[in-house]
Scaffold this active site. Structure first.
Site, PDB file in Angstrom:
ATOM      1  N   SER A 127      50.908   4.776  28.925  1.00 21.54           N
ATOM      2  CA  SER A 127      51.559   4.013  27.852  1.00 21.54           C
ATOM      3  C   SER A 127      51.874   2.580  28.264  1.00 21.54           C
ATOM      4  CB  SER A 127      52.860   4.725  27.475  1.00 21.54           C
ATOM      5  OG  SER A 127      53.668   3.882  26.700  1.00 21.54           O
ATOM      6  N   GLU A 129      54.427   1.193  27.553  1.00 22.02           N
ATOM      7  CA  GLU A 129      55.853   1.150  27.900  1.00 22.02           C
ATOM      8  C   GLU A 129      56.054   1.013  29.408  1.00 22.02           C
ATOM      9  OE1 GLU A 129      58.701   1.292  25.933  1.00 22.02           O
ATOM     10  OE2 GLU A 129      57.428   1.031  24.179  1.00 22.02           O
ATOM     11  N   TYR A 151      61.346   7.534  29.556  1.00 23.61           N
ATOM     12  CA  TYR A 151      59.975   7.831  29.114  1.00 23.61           C
ATOM     13  C   TYR A 151      58.974   7.015  29.920  1.00 23.61           C
ATOM     14  CZ  TYR A 151      55.775   7.493  26.154  1.00 23.61           C
ATOM     15  OH  TYR A 151      54.474   7.483  25.697  1.00 23.61           O
TER      16      TYR A 151
HETATM   17  P1  NAP Z   1      53.182  13.146  19.395  1.00 21.01           P
HETATM   18  O1  NAP Z   1      52.704  13.048  17.998  1.00 21.01           O
HETATM   19  O2  NAP Z   1      54.654  13.125  19.659  1.00 21.01           O
HETATM   20  O3  NAP Z   1      52.570  14.494  20.012  1.00 21.01           O
HETATM   21  C1  NAP Z   1      53.012  14.979  21.243  1.00 21.01           C
HETATM   22  C2  NAP Z   1      52.390  16.328  21.512  1.00 21.01           C
HETATM   23  O4  NAP Z   1      52.978  16.837  22.732  1.00 21.01           O
HETATM   24  C3  NAP Z   1      52.637  17.373  20.424  1.00 21.01           C
HETATM   25  O5  NAP Z   1      51.476  18.128  20.260  1.00 21.01           O
HETATM   26  C4  NAP Z   1      53.758  18.222  21.005  1.00 21.01           C
HETATM   27  O6  NAP Z   1      53.708  19.571  20.615  1.00 21.01           O
HETATM   28  C5  NAP Z   1      53.407  18.150  22.491  1.00 21.01           C
HETATM   29  N1  NAP Z   1      54.599  18.497  23.267  1.00 21.01           N
HETATM   30  C6  NAP Z   1      55.828  17.942  23.184  1.00 21.01           C
HETATM   31  N2  NAP Z   1      56.669  18.562  24.028  1.00 21.01           N
HETATM   32  C7  NAP Z   1      55.952  19.541  24.631  1.00 21.01           C
HETATM   33  C8  NAP Z   1      56.269  20.534  25.600  1.00 21.01           C
HETATM   34  N3  NAP Z   1      57.490  20.662  26.113  1.00 21.01           N
HETATM   35  N4  NAP Z   1      55.273  21.348  26.008  1.00 21.01           N
HETATM   36  C9  NAP Z   1      54.029  21.230  25.493  1.00 21.01           C
HETATM   37  N5  NAP Z   1      53.679  20.326  24.563  1.00 21.01           N
HETATM   38  C10 NAP Z   1      54.634  19.493  24.151  1.00 21.01           C
HETATM   39  O7  NAP Z   1      52.540  12.022  20.317  1.00 21.01           O
HETATM   40  P2  NAP Z   1      51.240  11.105  20.026  1.00 21.01           P
HETATM   41  O8  NAP Z   1      51.701   9.907  19.286  1.00 21.01           O
HETATM   42  O9  NAP Z   1      50.161  11.950  19.505  1.00 21.01           O
HETATM   43  O10 NAP Z   1      50.892  10.607  21.502  1.00 21.01           O
HETATM   44  C11 NAP Z   1      49.971  11.333  22.321  1.00 21.01           C
HETATM   45  C12 NAP Z   1      50.189  10.936  23.764  1.00 21.01           C
HETATM   46  O11 NAP Z   1      49.995   9.529  23.901  1.00 21.01           O
HETATM   47  C13 NAP Z   1      51.597  11.218  24.290  1.00 21.01           C
HETATM   48  O12 NAP Z   1      51.479  11.578  25.648  1.00 21.01           O
HETATM   49  C14 NAP Z   1      52.295   9.876  24.156  1.00 21.01           C
HETATM   50  O13 NAP Z   1      53.358   9.764  25.093  1.00 21.01           O
HETATM   51  C15 NAP Z   1      51.159   8.930  24.467  1.00 21.01           C
HETATM   52  N6  NAP Z   1      51.255   7.598  23.866  1.00 21.01           N
HETATM   53  C16 NAP Z   1      51.412   7.475  22.513  1.00 21.01           C
HETATM   54  C17 NAP Z   1      51.491   6.207  21.949  1.00 21.01           C
HETATM   55  C18 NAP Z   1      51.634   6.025  20.456  1.00 21.01           C
HETATM   56  O14 NAP Z   1      51.874   4.893  20.015  1.00 21.01           O
HETATM   57  N7  NAP Z   1      51.441   7.065  19.654  1.00 21.01           N
HETATM   58  C19 NAP Z   1      51.387   5.076  22.766  1.00 21.01           C
HETATM   59  C20 NAP Z   1      51.200   5.249  24.138  1.00 21.01           C
HETATM   60  C21 NAP Z   1      51.121   6.510  24.674  1.00 21.01           C
HETATM   61  P3  NAP Z   1      54.634  20.170  19.433  1.00 21.01           P
HETATM   62  O15 NAP Z   1      53.821  20.027  18.192  1.00 21.01           O
HETATM   63  O16 NAP Z   1      54.818  21.574  19.838  1.00 21.01           O
HETATM   64  O17 NAP Z   1      55.893  19.367  19.418  1.00 21.01           O
END
Ligand code: NAP
Length: 327
Positions: A127, A129, A151
């Site tokens: 990220s 971040e 985070y």
């Molecule tokens: P998101 O919509 O919050 O999805 C996160 C996923 O992680 C969900 O499938 C969630 O499952 C799963 N998860 C959460 N807690 C968990 C646990 N304890 N055990 C197993 N699974 C768990 O995030 P996203 O926006 O798709 O982002 C995907 C990745 O990219 C993440 O790693 C995020 O940190 C990173 N990222 C995102 C952005 C952005 O702008 N979106 C930017 C930089 C990096 P549940 O459905 O069960 O909650």
């Protein structure tokens, strides 16, 4: 020809759902690991019409024995690790849980790959971040990390874990360092989705005020369905490496509110600053340089931030009307 199998952790999240859709289109067999196979968190997969096309397997990513068993059973060619506690805000309230999940899951996955099959290609969701206290803009792949939240600390630790396994054990490990990216599937606890959803509700008379925290910070926002293309391209390269995935543009959160409010003819008096929504530390301004991703991966990204906001607003309005008509 037999289909290549891929594993996506975090398949129920925003990126997981769009990436699964893309990889199905590319003819991969898609296995999604999820902490629960209940129906409550499958909305994103249903919305994209792919819930029945992916295979879901329950897995606790903090338990390496479960990961090893699944890798031995399904023999993936690629693993995309998207699962995380992904909210910066929540990480201030749950620092230890965030750190545990976002780092240990990466160690477990990489140890499992090293143990079972060192040829598996691994993608890590790093990220922007991680850069936190920024000195020079734009951010490049060589900028110094200075995380400003639990985070970001966890993502930085996971990022270095990936570099360690790549350099020390010669595993194929690549990180996509993604800047904020949005879609209809983004949870409404995230700023852009919250602004768009609440603004549509205000315009329909369903609510009358939008409460926000520090809106004078600036961020680089992009469109999630286009960013997952970069994830796919990253694991298709001959050699592993790390790439910034960003739009290269920056905008203040206040400008976003004004743009959406103006589109919907909402008075600027209808948003309020709420001190409770301020964070203990905040990145002031950040945007990245996507030259490496464009040149090395051939990733194409031409949307500007206002085009992205237009797409998001259109989809939100269409779905609001649909939900409103059904209820
Ligand atoms: P998101 O919509 O919050 O999805 C996160 C996923 O992680 C969900 O499938 C969630 O499952 C799963 N998860 C959460 N807690 C968990 C646990 N304890 N055990 C197993 N699974 C768990 O995030 P996203 O926006 O798709 O982002 C995907 C990745 O990219 C993440 O790693 C995020 O940190 C990173 N990222 C995102 C952005 C952005 O702008 N979106 C930017 C930089 C990096 P549940 O459905 O069960 O909650």
């Amino acid at each position: 020809m037999t289909k290549k199998t891929v594993i996506i952790t975090g398949i129920t999240g925003q990126d997981g759902a769009y990436l699964a859709q893309l990889l199905l289109r590319k003819n991969f067999k898609v296995i999604g690991l999820t902490r629960s196979c209940g129906n409550d968190n499958l909305n994103g997969l249903s919305y994209l019409g792919i819930k029945e096309k992916v295979i879901l397997m329950p897995c606790d990513l903090l338990d390496i024995s479960q990961i090893i068993k699944i890798i031995q059973q399904v023999k993936p060619a690629h693993i995309y690790n998207l699962a995380a506690q992904s909210s910066v805000s929540l990480s201030f309230q749950q620092p230890i849980g965030t750190f545990q999940l976002n780092t240990l899951s990466v160690f477990n996955l990489l140890e499992a790959i090293k143990t079972v099959d060192k040829t598996i290609r691994f993608y890590q969701a790093s990220s922007s971040e991680m850069y936190g206290k920024v000195n020079d803009l734009p951010i490049t792949e060589n900028s110094i990390l200075h995380p400003l939240s639990p985070y970001a600390i966890a993502k930085a630790a996971a990022h270095f874990t990936c570099i360690h396994y790549r350099e020390s054990y010669k595993l194929y490990v690549s990180c996509g360092i993604l800047f904020n990216h949005e879609s209809y599937l983004r949870p409404n606890t995230f700023f852009v989705k919250k602004v768009i959803q609440e603004s549509v509700r205000i315009s329909k008379g369903a609510t009358n005020v939008l409460k926000v925290g520090n809106i004078d910070i600036k961020r680089d926002f992009g469109y999630a369905p286009e960013y997952v293309e970069a994830m796919y391209l990253i694991l298709e390269q001959e050699k592993p490496s790390d790439y910034l995935i960003c739009s290269g543009q920056t905008i203040s959160l206040r400008e976003i509110i004004h743009y959406i409010f103006d589109k919907l003819n909402i008075s600027h008096d209808l948003y309020q600053i709420d001190d409770q929504l301020y964070r203990p530390a905040e990145i002031e301004n950040i945007y990245g340089d996507n030259t490496k991703a464009k040149q090395a991966l051939g990733w194409v990204y031409n949307l500007d931030i206002f085009q992205t906001l237009d797409l998001l607003l259109k989809e939100e309005m269409e779905n609001y009307t649909l939900i409103y008509q059904l209820s």
